[in-house]
Design a protein around this motif. Structure first.
Motif, PDB file in Angstrom:
ATOM      1  N   VAL A  96       0.895  -1.162  -0.028  1.00 54.12           N
ATOM      2  CA  VAL A  96       0.006  -0.124   0.045  1.00 54.12           C
ATOM      3  C   VAL A  96       0.865   1.157  -0.077  1.00 54.12           C
ATOM      4  O   VAL A  96       1.639   1.395   0.942  1.00 54.12           O
ATOM      5  CB  VAL A  96      -1.048   0.081   1.296  1.00 54.12           C
ATOM      6  N   HIS A  97       0.719   2.048  -1.220  1.00 50.68           N
ATOM      7  CA  HIS A  97       1.370   3.346  -1.146  1.00 50.68           C
ATOM      8  C   HIS A  97       0.391   4.304  -1.581  1.00 50.68           C
ATOM      9  O   HIS A  97      -0.327   4.346  -2.666  1.00 50.68           O
ATOM     10  CB  HIS A  97       2.403   3.372  -2.298  1.00 50.68           C
ATOM     11  N   ALA A  98       0.177   5.243  -0.508  1.00 51.16           N
ATOM     12  CA  ALA A  98      -1.314   5.969  -0.634  1.00 51.16           C
ATOM     13  C   ALA A  98      -0.767   7.644  -0.326  1.00 51.16           C
ATOM     14  O   ALA A  98       0.424   7.863   0.531  1.00 51.16           O
ATOM     15  CB  ALA A  98      -2.259   5.518   0.418  1.00 51.16           C
ATOM     16  N   LYS A  99      -1.451   8.432  -0.866  1.00 52.29           N
ATOM     17  CA  LYS A  99      -1.254   9.907  -0.561  1.00 52.29           C
ATOM     18  C   LYS A  99      -2.641  10.631  -0.108  1.00 52.29           C
ATOM     19  O   LYS A  99      -3.826  10.064  -0.724  1.00 52.29           O
ATOM     20  CB  LYS A  99      -0.517  10.516  -1.779  1.00 52.29           C
ATOM     21  N   ARG A 100      -2.429  11.592   0.742  1.00 55.26           N
ATOM     22  CA  ARG A 100      -3.931  12.436   0.880  1.00 55.26           C
ATOM     23  C   ARG A 100      -4.385  13.013  -0.424  1.00 55.26           C
ATOM     24  O   ARG A 100      -3.790  13.458  -1.248  1.00 55.26           O
ATOM     25  CB  ARG A 100      -3.446  13.478   1.791  1.00 55.26           C
ATOM     26  N   ALA A 101      -5.755  12.958  -0.392  1.00 53.99           N
ATOM     27  CA  ALA A 101      -6.553  13.238  -1.327  1.00 53.99           C
ATOM     28  C   ALA A 101      -7.552  14.224  -1.051  1.00 53.99           C
ATOM     29  O   ALA A 101      -8.227  14.182   0.341  1.00 53.99           O
ATOM     30  CB  ALA A 101      -7.138  12.334  -2.228  1.00 53.99           C
ATOM     31  N   ALA A 102      -7.734  15.443  -1.839  1.00 54.58           N
ATOM     32  CA  ALA A 102      -8.899  16.212  -1.071  1.00 54.58           C
ATOM     33  C   ALA A 102     -10.209  15.836  -1.673  1.00 54.58           C
ATOM     34  O   ALA A 102     -10.580  15.974  -2.906  1.00 54.58           O
ATOM     35  CB  ALA A 102      -8.462  17.745  -1.923  1.00 54.58           C
ATOM     36  N   ALA A 103     -11.078  15.223  -0.853  1.00 52.11           N
ATOM     37  CA  ALA A 103     -12.337  14.877  -1.253  1.00 52.11           C
ATOM     38  C   ALA A 103     -13.075  14.623   0.087  1.00 52.11           C
ATOM     39  O   ALA A 103     -12.645  14.839   1.054  1.00 52.11           O
ATOM     40  CB  ALA A 103     -12.173  13.446  -1.778  1.00 52.11           C
ATOM     41  N   ASP A 104     -14.508  14.839  -0.362  1.00 47.87           N
ATOM     42  CA  ASP A 104     -15.735  14.550   0.732  1.00 47.87           C
ATOM     43  C   ASP A 104     -15.512  13.095   1.226  1.00 47.87           C
ATOM     44  O   ASP A 104     -15.349  12.358   0.417  1.00 47.87           O
ATOM     45  CB  ASP A 104     -16.680  14.946   0.358  1.00 47.87           C
ATOM     46  N   HIS A 105     -15.869  13.068   2.538  1.00 49.37           N
ATOM     47  CA  HIS A 105     -15.680  11.572   2.944  1.00 49.37           C
ATOM     48  C   HIS A 105     -17.050  10.933   2.467  1.00 49.37           C
ATOM     49  O   HIS A 105     -17.941  11.406   2.028  1.00 49.37           O
ATOM     50  CB  HIS A 105     -15.684  11.616   4.493  1.00 49.37           C
ATOM     51  N   MET A 106     -16.931   9.540   2.767  1.00 47.75           N
ATOM     52  CA  MET A 106     -18.133   8.916   2.211  1.00 47.75           C
ATOM     53  C   MET A 106     -19.465   8.770   3.009  1.00 47.75           C
ATOM     54  O   MET A 106     -20.637   8.263   2.610  1.00 47.75           O
ATOM     55  CB  MET A 106     -17.870   7.291   2.202  1.00 47.75           C
ATOM     56  N   ASP A 107     -19.436   9.349   4.480  1.00 50.14           N
ATOM     57  CA  ASP A 107     -20.591   9.296   5.158  1.00 50.14           C
ATOM     58  C   ASP A 107     -21.277   8.082   5.338  1.00 50.14           C
ATOM     59  O   ASP A 107     -22.476   7.823   5.377  1.00 50.14           O
ATOM     60  CB  ASP A 107     -21.809  10.284   4.727  1.00 50.14           C
ATOM     61  N   PHE A 108     -20.343   7.116   5.589  1.00 50.85           N
ATOM     62  CA  PHE A 108     -21.014   5.817   5.642  1.00 50.85           C
ATOM     63  C   PHE A 108     -20.310   4.949   7.037  1.00 50.85           C
ATOM     64  O   PHE A 108     -18.763   4.917   7.173  1.00 50.85           O
ATOM     65  CB  PHE A 108     -20.553   4.563   4.622  1.00 50.85           C
TER      66      PHE A 108
END
Length: 349
Positions: free
Chosen positions: A157-169
Motif C-alpha cells: 500500500v502506497h497512498a497519498k492524501r486526497a482532497a475529497a469529501d468523506h463517504m458518510d458511511f
C-alpha cells in the motif's frame, strides 16, 4: 420589524444547526493509492511454490481519528474500495480496519484490515513497521495474511492524501443489532441501494434509505453500500455509486456443549448432568463451570429450577427431544445473562 428580523435569524440558526446535525461530525482523511501499490499471491520463504507477479491496484480509503494518547494515535480505516487489475480480469476489494502510529522511542506504524477479496473475508496485518511520521500526508505499508511466510496474499500500500469529501458511511453496534448508516445526498439518480455483508448482498433498499440494521453476527463483519445508478440498472454500461464500507465487531457468544452441566464432555445416556444441576440448585452443590450449558432446554434460565434437569432425563431415558444447539458438539450460542467460564469439554475457548 425588529422582532421579525430576530425571528428570522433564530430560524436560520435552527436550520443551520439541523443541517450540521445531518452530517457526521468526525474528521475523515481521504487517501488515494499511488503507483506502486500492488497485490501478490503465492509462496514466500521457506516454502517453494509459484508466486504471482505483483498486480497493480488502484482506489482509495479513509481514516477517521478514534483515539489519541501520549504514545499512539489510532484511526479507523473505512470505505476501502480498491480495484485489482490482473490482466483482462479485474475485481474489487472492499473493507475496513484500523491504523495505529506512534511509539516511545522510534515512530512505528501498523495497519490491520478485514478485506473482502474475491468473495471471502480475509484478515491482513502489517505488523509493526518503521514509518508513519508523515501519516497525515502519505502512508506506505505492506499488509499480509501470514507475515509473508509460505503461501500468502500481500497488498503493498502506497497512498497519498486526497482532497475529497468523506463517504458518510458508518457502522456501529446498537445492543444486539449491527447498524450501517449513511447520508443520502448524492446527486446521481439511483434506483435502489444494495447493502452487502462480507461481499454478499443482504438487502436491496429503497433509493431514499439511510440505514440498514440486522441482528449482529459474532465476530468482525464488513458492511458496504452501493447505490445502483439508474442507467446501470437498465443495462447501460457504467459504474454504480459506492457509498462506503465499514466494520461491525460483535462479541462472540459463550462456547459450550448444551446439557454438559458438570463439564465432563458427555451428555447423552448419562444421569450425572441432571444430578449435578439438581444438587447445585437445591442442595448447595458446586457451581457449574458453565451455567449456560446447564440451560438444557434453551429457555435462558438454569438456576433455581428443575425444568432443565427434567429435560435432560427425558431426553436421555424417555426418548424426549435433544438439547438445542450447541449440541451434540461444542459451539457458540447467543450471549445471555448466564455465566460461562471455559469448561473442560471445550478446551482453548
Amino acid at each position: 420589524m425588529k422582532q421579525l428580523r430576530i425571528f428570522s435569524l433564530l430560524l436560520m440558526t435552527l436550520l443551520l444547526l439541523r443541517a450540521a446535525d445531518a452530517k457526521h461530525p468526525e474528521v475523515y482523511l481521504r487517501y488515494e493509492l499511488k503507483e506502486g501499490s500492488t497485490y501478490t499471491v503465492g509462496c514466500y520463504d521457506p516454502c517453494e511454490c509459484a508466486i504471482s507477479l505483483p498486480v497493480p491496484i488502484t482506489g482509495f480509503f479513509e481514516l477517521r481519528p478514534l483515539e489519541s494518547n501520549p504514545l499512539f494515535d489510532v484511526f479507523e480505516v473505512s470505505s476501502i474500495l480498491w480495484t485489482v487489475s490482473p490482466g483482462a480480469r479485474s475485481f474489487e476489494v472492499r473493507g475496513c480496519g484500523a491504523y495505529t502510529v506512534g511509539g516511545e522511542v522510534a515512530i512505528m506504524q501498523r495497519l490491520e484490515l478485514d478485506l473482502v477479496v474475491e468473495g471471502s473475508v480475509m484478515h491482513f496485518d502489517s505488523g509493526w513497521q518503521a514509518g508513519g511520521v508523515d501519516h497525515g500526508e502519505a502512508l506506505d505499508l505492506t499488509v499480509s495474511m501470514n507475515g509473508m511466510v509460505c503461501f500468502d496474499r500481500v497488498f503493498e500500500v502506497h497512498a497519498k492524501r486526497a482532497a475529497a469529501d468523506h463517504m458518510d458511511f458508518v457502522c456501529l453496534l446498537e445492543g444486539k443489532e449491527a447498524v450501517a448508516r449513511w447520508i443520502n445526498e448524492r446527486a446521481e439518480p439511483i434506483v435502489r441501494i444494495d447493502v452487502s455483508r462480507d461481499g454478499e448482498v443482504v438487502a436491496k433498499l429503497d433509493p431514499g434509505a439511510v440505514e440498514y440494521r440486522e441482528e449482529a453476527k459474532p465476530g468482525t463483519h464488513v458492511y458496504s453500500g452501493v447505490g445502483v445508478v439508474a442507467a446501470v440498472g437498465a443495462g447501460v454500461p457504467g459504474r454504480d455509486l459506492f457509498l462506503g464500507s465499514c466494520c461491525v465487531e460483535a462479541p462472540a457468544g459463550p462456547h459450550f456443549l448444551r446439557g454438559d452441566c458438570d463439564g465432563d464432555g458427555e451428555v447423552t445416556g448419562r444421569v450425572t448432568d441432571a444430578v449435578f444441576l439438581l444438587r447445585y440448585n437445591f442442595q448447595g452443590g458446586a457451581e457449574p463451570p458453565c451455567l449456560s450449558a446447564c440451560d438444557a432446554n434453551g429457555d435462558g434460565g438454569a438456576a433455581g429450577q428443575v425444568s432443565d434437569a427434567v429435560y435432560l432425563l427425558n431426553f436421555n431415558f424417555l426418548g424426549g427431544p435433544p438439547p438445542p444447539a450447541p449440541f451434540p458438539q461444542c459451539g457458540e450460542a447467543e450471549a445471555s445473562d448466564l455465566s460461562c467460564k471455559t469448561p473442560p469439554n471445550c478446551p482453548g475457548r
